[in-house]
Design a protein around this motif. Sequence first.
Motif, PDB file in Angstrom:
ATOM      1  N   PHE A 146       0.820  -1.207   0.000  1.00 36.03           N
ATOM      2  CA  PHE A 146       0.000   0.000   0.000  1.00 36.03           C
ATOM      3  C   PHE A 146       0.855   1.260   0.000  1.00 36.03           C
ATOM      4  CE2 PHE A 146      -3.594  -2.425   2.282  1.00 36.03           C
ATOM      5  CZ  PHE A 146      -4.186  -2.745   1.075  1.00 36.03           C
ATOM      6  N   VAL A 147       0.427   2.233  -0.797  1.00 33.43           N
ATOM      7  CA  VAL A 147       1.067   3.554  -0.826  1.00 33.43           C
ATOM      8  C   VAL A 147      -0.026   4.609  -0.678  1.00 33.43           C
ATOM      9  CG1 VAL A 147       2.920   2.732  -2.311  1.00 33.43           C
ATOM     10  CG2 VAL A 147       0.887   3.760  -3.347  1.00 33.43           C
ATOM     11  N   MET A 148       0.382   5.866  -0.525  1.00 35.09           N
ATOM     12  CA  MET A 148      -0.568   6.973  -0.474  1.00 35.09           C
ATOM     13  C   MET A 148      -0.318   7.886  -1.673  1.00 35.09           C
ATOM     14  SD  MET A 148      -3.044   8.220   1.588  1.00 35.09           S
ATOM     15  CE  MET A 148      -2.668   7.893   3.316  1.00 35.09           C
ATOM     16  N   VAL A 149      -1.297   8.031  -2.503  1.00 36.17           N
ATOM     17  CA  VAL A 149      -1.186   8.910  -3.664  1.00 36.17           C
ATOM     18  C   VAL A 149      -1.546  10.321  -3.224  1.00 36.17           C
ATOM     19  CG1 VAL A 149      -1.935   9.356  -6.032  1.00 36.17           C
ATOM     20  CG2 VAL A 149      -1.842   7.005  -5.174  1.00 36.17           C
ATOM     21  N   ILE A 150      -0.663  11.297  -3.527  1.00 35.69           N
ATOM     22  CA  ILE A 150      -0.848  12.680  -3.075  1.00 35.69           C
ATOM     23  C   ILE A 150      -0.485  13.648  -4.196  1.00 35.69           C
ATOM     24  CG2 ILE A 150      -0.339  12.076  -0.670  1.00 35.69           C
ATOM     25  CD1 ILE A 150       2.492  13.272  -1.155  1.00 35.69           C
TER      26      ILE A 150
ATOM     27  N   MET B 101     -11.113   9.244  -7.647  1.00 32.86           N
ATOM     28  CA  MET B 101     -10.176   9.683  -6.612  1.00 32.86           C
ATOM     29  C   MET B 101      -9.137  10.657  -7.170  1.00 32.86           C
ATOM     30  SD  MET B 101      -9.607   6.291  -4.239  1.00 32.86           S
ATOM     31  CE  MET B 101      -9.858   5.003  -5.454  1.00 32.86           C
ATOM     32  N   ARG B 102      -8.706  10.425  -8.398  1.00 31.91           N
ATOM     33  CA  ARG B 102      -7.735  11.336  -9.001  1.00 31.91           C
ATOM     34  C   ARG B 102      -8.347  12.719  -9.210  1.00 31.91           C
ATOM     35  NH1 ARG B 102      -4.644   7.801 -13.726  1.00 31.91           N
ATOM     36  NH2 ARG B 102      -4.053   6.012 -12.432  1.00 31.91           N
ATOM     37  N   VAL B 103      -9.597  12.742  -9.629  1.00 34.30           N
ATOM     38  CA  VAL B 103     -10.290  14.020  -9.815  1.00 34.30           C
ATOM     39  C   VAL B 103     -10.411  14.745  -8.476  1.00 34.30           C
ATOM     40  CG1 VAL B 103     -12.498  15.093 -10.411  1.00 34.30           C
ATOM     41  CG2 VAL B 103     -11.563  13.287 -11.873  1.00 34.30           C
ATOM     42  N   ALA B 104     -10.796  14.030  -7.442  1.00 33.55           N
ATOM     43  CA  ALA B 104     -10.956  14.623  -6.115  1.00 33.55           C
ATOM     44  C   ALA B 104      -9.624  15.125  -5.573  1.00 33.55           C
ATOM     45  CB  ALA B 104     -11.568  13.601  -5.159  1.00 33.55           C
TER      46      ALA B 104
ATOM     47  N   GLY C  73      -5.189  12.747  -0.038  1.00 38.56           N
ATOM     48  CA  GLY C  73      -4.538  11.552  -0.555  1.00 38.56           C
ATOM     49  C   GLY C  73      -5.491  10.378  -0.567  1.00 38.56           C
ATOM     50  N   TYR C  74      -5.108   9.337  -1.284  1.00 43.37           N
ATOM     51  CA  TYR C  74      -5.897   8.106  -1.250  1.00 43.37           C
ATOM     52  C   TYR C  74      -4.975   6.892  -1.210  1.00 43.37           C
ATOM     53  CZ  TYR C  74      -5.287   7.902  -6.426  1.00 43.37           C
ATOM     54  OH  TYR C  74      -4.785   7.872  -7.706  1.00 43.37           O
TER      55      TYR C  74
ATOM     56  N   GLN D 161      -1.810   1.374 -20.172  1.00 48.28           N
ATOM     57  CA  GLN D 161      -3.146   1.774 -19.743  1.00 48.28           C
ATOM     58  C   GLN D 161      -3.531   3.139 -20.291  1.00 48.28           C
ATOM     59  OE1 GLN D 161      -3.397   2.343 -15.504  1.00 48.28           O
ATOM     60  NE2 GLN D 161      -1.319   3.133 -15.403  1.00 48.28           N
ATOM     61  N   PRO D 162      -4.795   3.358 -20.581  1.00 43.99           N
ATOM     62  CA  PRO D 162      -5.265   4.651 -21.104  1.00 43.99           C
ATOM     63  C   PRO D 162      -4.900   5.781 -20.159  1.00 43.99           C
ATOM     64  CG  PRO D 162      -6.958   2.988 -21.336  1.00 43.99           C
ATOM     65  CD  PRO D 162      -5.891   2.373 -20.497  1.00 43.99           C
ATOM     66  N   ALA D 163      -4.369   6.863 -20.710  1.00 41.40           N
ATOM     67  CA  ALA D 163      -3.922   7.985 -19.878  1.00 41.40           C
ATOM     68  C   ALA D 163      -5.053   8.570 -19.045  1.00 41.40           C
ATOM     69  CB  ALA D 163      -3.323   9.075 -20.765  1.00 41.40           C
ATOM     70  N   ALA D 164      -6.273   8.527 -19.594  1.00 37.62           N
ATOM     71  CA  ALA D 164      -7.421   9.092 -18.880  1.00 37.62           C
ATOM     72  C   ALA D 164      -7.753   8.339 -17.609  1.00 37.62           C
ATOM     73  CB  ALA D 164      -8.643   9.102 -19.789  1.00 37.62           C
ATOM     74  N   GLN D 165      -7.260   7.078 -17.513  1.00 43.68           N
ATOM     75  CA  GLN D 165      -7.567   6.275 -16.351  1.00 43.68           C
ATOM     76  C   GLN D 165      -6.421   6.317 -15.362  1.00 43.68           C
ATOM     77  OE1 GLN D 165      -9.880   2.606 -17.001  1.00 43.68           O
ATOM     78  NE2 GLN D 165      -9.508   2.872 -19.178  1.00 43.68           N
TER      79      GLN D 165
END
Length: 284
Positions: free
Chosen positions: A142-146, A196-199, A207-208, A280-284
């Motif tokens: 697990f990591v935290m995306v920020i 989550m990326r949009v938020a 972070g998520y 993977q699609p960049a939009a995702q």
Amino acid sequence: MKRKWLLFMLTAMTAILLAACGAGDKKENNTAGDAVSEETGGEFRIGMEAGYPPFNWTQQDDANGAVKIADNAEYAGGYDVQMAKKIADGLGKKLVIVKLEWDGLVPALQSKKIDAIVAGMSPTEERKQTIDFTENYYTSDFVMVIQKGSKFENAKSIQDFSDAKVTSQLNTSNYNVIDQIKGVKKQTAMENFAAMRVALEAGKIDGYVAERPEGISAAAANDKFTFVSFEEGFDTDISNTSIAVGLRKGDASLDKINEILKGISEDDRQKIMEEAILQQPAAQ
């Protein structure tokens, strides 16, 4: 005249009996043939969201080995798809991908709508109560995306997020581990990483929590993002950071699928994941 008639009747009855025996033998032979056919042929129907990159996603063509989604004009790509293809090949079956909502995967398996779940699903103890799992086919952490430049960028421990607004994906073990952060402002779980990326970019969350492949993916897709690998991370069972194939209880194919997975080296698995992250699609 009577003797001729009697002889005719005996001949006819004999012919009928012989035909019946022959039909019976033919039926038994066909049944045996069908059993062999089911053993080595047919379809291997697997369920996935096709919206959980880099494990699985939806795209518009068959580029990079994507597979057409059943009853759909779109295709599914990603790590899970490539692993499912190897399993299907090993079973001698045609791979069929069924796109389903995450919450619908287990019910679809139990109702025999699909034969297996290959969807980045962790073999948690809770899930093992209702379905069986193969050996793990991927293990992460697990990591935290920020956001880059945030006050959390130099975090070393999960406790450095004690006052942060944090979330993760709905109905996953990732979401439950957030409770280990003291004082965290746990936000409502979200449907997928795209949300989550949009938020995160909008500043609605700090972070998520996600597995490492999503951290790499998010940073590659958006130069405003990065991720934190913890020196003092979440206390979690390896089953929460591993993924395995979900099968119905008592499925006879369990040992065969484990044998197929055993034949895929760790180097090959990592290579497939690296390719999935890049494709993977960049939009995702």
